[in-house]
Design a protein around this motif. Structure first.
Motif, short mmCIF file in Angstrom:
data_model
loop_
_atom_site.label_atom_id
_atom_site.label_comp_id
_atom_site.label_asym_id
_atom_site.label_seq_id
_atom_site.Cartn_x
_atom_site.Cartn_y
_atom_site.Cartn_z
N ILE A 94 0.88 -1.17 0.00
CA ILE A 94 0.00 0.00 0.00
C ILE A 94 0.91 1.21 0.00
N PRO A 95 0.68 2.20 -0.90
CA PRO A 95 1.55 3.38 -0.88
C PRO A 95 1.41 4.13 0.44
N VAL A 96 2.53 4.31 1.14
CA VAL A 96 2.50 4.93 2.46
C VAL A 96 2.43 6.44 2.32
N ASP A 97 1.55 7.08 3.11
CA ASP A 97 1.42 8.53 3.08
C ASP A 97 2.37 9.11 4.09
N GLU A 99 3.27 12.20 4.77
CA GLU A 99 2.84 13.38 5.53
C GLU A 99 1.96 13.00 6.70
N GLU A 100 1.04 12.08 6.45
CA GLU A 100 0.16 11.62 7.52
C GLU A 100 0.96 10.98 8.64
N LYS A 101 1.97 10.21 8.22
CA LYS A 101 2.81 9.50 9.20
C LYS A 101 3.50 10.50 10.11
N LEU A 102 4.04 11.56 9.47
CA LEU A 102 4.76 12.56 10.26
C LEU A 102 3.82 13.29 11.21
N ARG A 103 2.63 13.67 10.66
CA ARG A 103 1.69 14.42 11.49
C ARG A 103 1.18 13.58 12.64
N GLY A 104 1.02 12.27 12.39
CA GLY A 104 0.53 11.38 13.44
C GLY A 104 1.52 11.31 14.60
N ARG A 105 2.85 11.35 14.28
CA ARG A 105 3.85 11.26 15.35
C ARG A 105 4.01 12.59 16.07
N LYS A 106 3.76 13.74 15.34
CA LYS A 106 4.11 15.05 15.88
C LYS A 106 3.26 15.42 17.09
N LYS A 107 1.99 15.06 17.05
CA LYS A 107 1.01 15.39 18.13
C LYS A 107 0.92 16.89 18.31
N HIS B 51 7.73 -4.11 3.76
CA HIS B 51 8.29 -4.05 5.10
C HIS B 51 8.62 -5.43 5.66
N LYS B 52 7.62 -6.33 5.57
CA LYS B 52 7.81 -7.67 6.14
C LYS B 52 8.96 -8.40 5.49
#
Lengths: 107, 90
Positions: A94-97, A99-107, B51-52
């Motif tokens: 699945i293509p990883v997003d 920006e979403e990943k970064l925003r999710g960690r930033k809080k 990943h896996k």
């Protein structure tokens, strides 16, 4: 060649002593080692590869590693778990997003 | 308008090792993900694995190196002429 048989016999007997059930013993042949290994004041270039299938309680591991480490004829030893059959549910890439990943960690 | 799932969706892409069982014993497969000059393991942006599978391959390579199946600082010269899998230009 009789020496290798003797080494195998010794190891299997030691395993049976500590209460391990040997399922299979495979011979992966004699090959040149990928790098020269010096063990017990001797430099080795060729070796026999063996794979022993066994069922044993995990308390055996440390004592067996000790025992095999003291054996002069054994160059390198190791225990590996049986690979568990994975459920075949690979969802694909699945293509990883990012920006979403970064925003999710930033809080 | 009727709400429905995108009918033109493509099936998700699979990585090249999708159905293949990665084992620390088949050194040929593992050496294809190792650099022939330094022997270092390629990252995910070069191999293009998911990943896996990338993690499995890395663990298998480290295991094979410790147990004496695969050389560490170079690639086995037997497998130098293998077809290229990774996205790297020499």
């Amino acid at each position: 060649q009789p020496e290798t048989a003797a080494v195998l016999k010794r190891t299997v007997e030691a395993l049976m002593e500590r209460g391990a059930v040997v399922r299979k013993l495979e011979n992966l042949g004699e090959r040149a080692l990928p790098f020269k290994i010096s063990k017990h004041s001797e430099r080795h270039r060729r070796g026999w590869y063996f794979l022993i299938d066994l069922e044993a309680p995990p308390s055996i591991v440390s004592s067996m590693m000790d025992h095999l480490g003291r054996d002069i004829d054994v160059i390198r030893q190791g225990f590996v778990k049986h690979p568990v059959a994975q459920p075949e549910e690979c969802p694909g890439m699945i293509p990883v997003d990012y920006e979403e990943k970064l925003r999710g960690r930033k809080k | 308008p009727i709400q429905m799932e995108n009918p033109y969706k493509e099936p998700p892409k699979r990585c090249i090792l999708c159905k293949i069982n990665v084992d620390y014993k088949n050194v040929q497969l593992l050496s294809q993900f190792v650099s022939p000059y330094t022997g270092c393991i390629y990252g995910r942006h070069i191999t293009g694995l998911c990943h896996k599978k990338q993690r499995e391959v890395t663990k298998a390579i480290k295991r094979a190196q410790v147990f004496g199946f695969m050389p560490v600082v170079l690639k086995n010269p037997q497998f130098l002429t293998d077809p290229k899998i990774c996205n790297i230009k020499y």
